[in-house]
Design a protein around this motif. Sequence first.
Motif: not given
Length: 285
Positions: A64-70, A84-87, A173-175
Amino acid sequence: MHSDVSQFDLTAPHTLDAALRLLAEGGHAPIAGGTELMVALGAGRLTPKSLISIQHLRELRFIRADDNAIHIGSGTTFTDIRRNPDIARDLPLLIQSASWTGSIANQNRATLGGNICNASPAADTPPALLAYNATVTLISSTGTRTIPYTDFHLGYKRTALQPNELLHTITIPRAFAGYRHYIRKVGTRNAQAISKIALAAVAKLNNNTITDIRLGAASLTDRPTRCTATERALLNQPINEATIKSARAALASETHTIDDIRSTARYRATVAGNLLEEFLRSLVR
C-alpha cells in the motif's frame, strides 16, 4: 541427515487472528514461503516440530502506498515487489535486492518477511531497508508495536521478535526523491549466490557536498548493519580524496568483519571499503 517429516506437525489457520492465538500458546514456529526452512528440513537441522503456515494469509500480503510511505506486508513475495510500480519508482534498491534473491521460482514463493526474520547477516534485502530508514510493525494476540528496522537485528540469527509475535508490516518513507541510490552485491557469481559483501547507499548532495547519507551493509558483521559512524564522517563533507580516505577509515573502524566459509574478515573489510569508494566516486561523475 534428512529430517523425518512424520515428526513434524503443520497447522494452517484460516485467519491472522487464529495464527496469533496459536503462537500465543507457545511451542509453534511460523512458516511462510519456506525457502529457508525447507533447506533446514532437508538437512535435518530444523528444530521446531510444530509449524504454523502463514503463507496463505492475505492479511500479510499487500503493498500500500500513501503520500508519506510505502507499506509492505511481511507475506509479500519478491515477485510482488519486483512488479510493483510504486516500489520501482521510489525504492530502486529494494527492486534490485529482490532480483538477487534465489531463482525466479524462489522469488515467487519467498517473502520479504521471511528474508528479514531468518536474520541471516547475508540476507539480500536488509541493506536496502537500512539505507531507506525502514520501520517494522510486529503483531501479537495482545497488540502491535513499531520499531526502527535498525533495532530489529540483535545478533547472529537473533531478532527483536518475541515468540508470540509475527512481523506484520515493513514501512519505508517516500523521502528519497532527489537522492542518489547505490547498491552492489559481491558474491561468487552473478546469480543465486550468497553475498560475501553487499552495500546499499542513498545520498543527497548540494554543490558537491553530502547533505544526507545512509549506508546499509550485509555480510560485514554478525547481522545486517547500518554504518552510522561512516555516515557521520561523510555528512556535510565535499567529495574529494581526503573525504574518501576518511570514510574508508571510519568504515574499517566501526565494523568487526566476520570470518566464515565464504570469505575472510580481511577480504570483506577490503571489499567493503572498495564498494564505499565506488559509491562516493559515482556521486561526482
